[in-house]
Design an enzyme around this catalytic site. Sequence first.
Site, PDB file in Angstrom:
ATOM      1  N   ASP A   1      55.323  32.811  49.831  1.00 31.88           N
ATOM      2  CA  ASP A   1      56.481  33.676  49.657  1.00 31.88           C
ATOM      3  C   ASP A   1      57.627  32.683  49.549  1.00 31.88           C
ATOM      4  OD1 ASP A   1      58.915  35.068  50.164  1.00 31.88           O
ATOM      5  OD2 ASP A   1      57.729  36.754  50.891  1.00 31.88           O
ATOM      6  N   HIS A   2      58.116  32.454  48.347  1.00 33.18           N
ATOM      7  CA  HIS A   2      59.016  31.306  48.185  1.00 33.18           C
ATOM      8  C   HIS A   2      60.325  31.467  48.960  1.00 33.18           C
ATOM      9  CE1 HIS A   2      60.896  33.707  45.018  1.00 33.18           C
ATOM     10  NE2 HIS A   2      61.901  32.868  45.013  1.00 33.18           N
TER      11      HIS A   2
ATOM     12  N   HIS B   1      59.627  39.384  50.041  1.00 33.96           N
ATOM     13  CA  HIS B   1      60.810  38.626  50.446  1.00 33.96           C
ATOM     14  C   HIS B   1      61.719  39.374  51.428  1.00 33.96           C
ATOM     15  CE1 HIS B   1      59.306  36.432  47.126  1.00 33.96           C
ATOM     16  NE2 HIS B   1      59.956  37.052  46.171  1.00 33.96           N
TER      17      HIS B   1
HETATM   18  C1  BG6 Z   1      60.281  36.693  42.551  1.00 31.27           C
HETATM   19  C2  BG6 Z   1      60.298  37.976  41.769  1.00 31.27           C
HETATM   20  O1  BG6 Z   1      59.349  36.774  43.592  1.00 31.27           O
HETATM   21  O2  BG6 Z   1      61.570  36.449  43.091  1.00 31.27           O
HETATM   22  C3  BG6 Z   1      61.352  37.918  40.677  1.00 31.27           C
HETATM   23  O3  BG6 Z   1      59.024  38.204  41.194  1.00 31.27           O
HETATM   24  C4  BG6 Z   1      62.697  37.549  41.262  1.00 31.27           C
HETATM   25  O4  BG6 Z   1      61.435  39.159  39.992  1.00 31.27           O
HETATM   26  C5  BG6 Z   1      62.590  36.308  42.119  1.00 31.27           C
HETATM   27  O5  BG6 Z   1      63.565  37.305  40.178  1.00 31.27           O
HETATM   28  C6  BG6 Z   1      63.885  36.029  42.845  1.00 31.27           C
HETATM   29  O6  BG6 Z   1      63.811  34.774  43.442  1.00 31.27           O
HETATM   30  P1  BG6 Z   1      65.113  33.918  43.714  1.00 31.27           P
HETATM   31  O7  BG6 Z   1      64.624  32.711  44.441  1.00 31.27           O
HETATM   32  O8  BG6 Z   1      65.739  33.622  42.391  1.00 31.27           O
HETATM   33  O9  BG6 Z   1      65.996  34.799  44.547  1.00 31.27           O
END
Ligand code: BG6
Length: 482
Positions: free
Chosen positions: A169-170, A232
């Site tokens: 989960d980045h 997230h």
């Molecule tokens: C991803 C989603 O997990 O997270 C995308 O699949 C989204 O749709 C992205 O744009 C958002 O990540 P960040 O790091 O740009 O907030």
Amino acid sequence: MIFGATGDLAKRKLFPSLYRLFEKGNLSEHFAVIGVARRPLTNDEFQDNVKKSVSTAIDKEDRIEEFSSHFYYHSHDVTDSDSYASLNKLAEQLDSHYQLDGNRIFYLAMAPEFFGTIALHLKEDGLTNVNGFKRLVIEKPFGHNLESAKELNTQLRTAFAEDEIYRIDHYLGKEMVQNIEVIRFANAIFEPLWNNRYIANIQVTSSEVLGVEERGRYYEKSGALRDMVQNHMLQMVALLAMEPPIRLNTDEIRSEKVKVLRALRPISGEEVKDYFVRGQYDSGSITSESAPAYREEQMVEPDSNTETYVAGKLLIDNFRWAGVPIYIRTGKRMAAKSTKIVIQFKDIPMNLYYQTEQTLNPNLLVIHIQPEEGITLHLNAKKAGQSMEATPVKLNFANKGIDGINTPEAYEKLLYDCMRGDATNFTHWDEVALSWSFTDKISEVWESTVEKNFPNYASGTMGPKAADELLEKDGYFWWPVT
Ligand code: BG6
């Protein structure tokens, strides 16, 4: 081994992150990367791709030649055992060439429909039969709902133990998401106030300016609830609401997060409309450029019922949080790219400053996750001058300003954690399952009823009006995040 090595994620995130680790000396000489994908490529062509991706993302790439010489390519058919056998042979050669001690990481950066098949083949065709460690890194989506997630998990577990599976989960790799825990547990001034006696509400916003881009096919089946909330948003809520773990290790932190998710009040059936708002973007203008409506995007149905925005009110039924609403909102094509957490403290018991006809602002603690990283504490202080008027002041901490370094990318941290065998910032199966069971009840209602008001927010705005009303009902409003 990176499965999906010709894809977007590998190019945009994984290669540059590996390069940064290499440059900092966090990757020793003893490493090799096998890029695995369907299309035929030579090692040279693959190395060129790696170089291009690194130089696009990073200004200074002095050691790029040395770095890219560790990259090899294998053209692969995910359903064919012979293809896995030749992949294994290449891995064994590289193992002895680079003295890798039989340690292997399999990174699945590709379409989720193949996750199960690949895991089974890795086992059956002997790739997981190693003397060192074997770890599986898997990208979202982890299933489409609880049932499909369980099925996928069962397949993965035939080849890998739970502690060998690193579910990405980045958001958990983001510097300021990791900072939530430190802000809470390393300061004497917050934790005593971190409960329903002193906190009025919490607001978690993750807004994006970009639309669905070329991901219409995926997004039509996903929507914002599955794409952002199930993972997230709920992960951030778990970190904000968990009890202090008895130790800062993987098991203890995860077990506290799981308790929060278990205490999350389920919202289903008729209640959904009282607690959740869905939105879909219409056309509009963003920084004076016109943007199309979601229904006009590629691979999107002209009468699509998919939500590109979600706002919700969550309640955590435990002693600490009973009665404190946690509002979340996330969406595409909004006014700003911003992820922020606002903790609004309760009003003081009595306002002594009414004579001056001012209402005091509540104290807010704002955690800026992105694009800026920092913390702001909103206080009231005396306005300079003769009178005893109170005026809002802000105490600001900006991460970059103080440390003077760019904080590492989420993927860089997560890749490094995985290499070191630290799974704290990856999601455990129990968290995945509890999050799905929460969002599934909402999806069931939304999928069985057509939202007649779609599209209901113009591109470039902060979402539908109903999302404001969600807070107004409780006497609150969204604190601006821009
Ligand atoms: C991803 C989603 O997990 O997270 C995308 O699949 C989204 O749709 C992205 O744009 C958002 O990540 P960040 O790091 O740009 O907030």
